[in-house]
Design an enzyme around this catalytic site. Sequence first.
Site, mmCIF file in Angstrom:
data_model
loop_
_atom_site.group_PDB
_atom_site.id
_atom_site.type_symbol
_atom_site.label_atom_id
_atom_site.label_comp_id
_atom_site.label_asym_id
_atom_site.label_seq_id
_atom_site.Cartn_x
_atom_site.Cartn_y
_atom_site.Cartn_z
ATOM 1 C CD GLU A 29 38.302 -25.402 -5.197
ATOM 2 O OE1 GLU A 29 38.406 -25.034 -6.341
ATOM 3 O OE2 GLU A 29 38.772 -24.434 -4.310
ATOM 4 C CD GLU A 39 34.835 -21.869 -2.833
ATOM 5 O OE1 GLU A 39 35.757 -22.738 -2.715
ATOM 6 O OE2 GLU A 39 33.515 -22.140 -2.893
#
Length: 246
Positions: free
Chosen positions: A108, A128
């Site tokens: 990210e 995740e």
Amino acid sequence: MTEPLLIERHADRVVATLNRPDKRNAIDQDMIDELHALCGELEADPRTLILAGSDTVFAAGADIAQLRERRAEDARRAINATAFIRINELPMPVIAAVSGYALGGGAELAYAADLRISSPTLKIGNPETGLGIMAAAGATWRLPEIVGHARAAELLLTGRVLDADEALSWGLISAIHPVDGLLEAAHAMADRIAANDPRATQHTKRALRASRDQHPDIECELQAELFESDEKERRMTEFLQRRAKR
């Protein structure tokens, strides 16, 4: 304690190297704090930012030990997301030079850059959901803008990790360079940016980041400012003089 970021400052650029080698450059609160401090510096004195890690890992994710202890109120504080938004909104371009693993929060952070290049060892993705959480520092809205909704959904919902060739074919990165030449390639990109008018570069980045409903008005207004600038006059005059000498 080692500094979470190693910062090298130049007149036209700053190189920030993630520096938690014992934690595979996992992004913790101290690193986020340092990134905010660096953003404050670059907001006041705009320069191109190069983000880098080690040869083997850019950032293996957020610090899981810290994540495990976080609760609902921490999620609502958008700890990593806020820093990554600020990086993306810096006036001058941000280049991510990514080698090795860029997973979870590390991916990210790379997505927040304007330009991404990698070494052949790249492994990038968002696993995740396998840890009982979701990618919540920009991936769910920034990744579709980069690679399209279908591919973003595949990465985020399956936890798939891309290698360098796949990332290049998907448009997630723009080029692959040898590990020992990656930072040099990032500097070459920064050199090309530095050769241009900084104000025109900043205006171009603003237009690129603007939503579709702001176009073409935002381009017209930004171009109007540039049309009145002394730098435009100087650069175009020099161009015409060079052409006349040919």
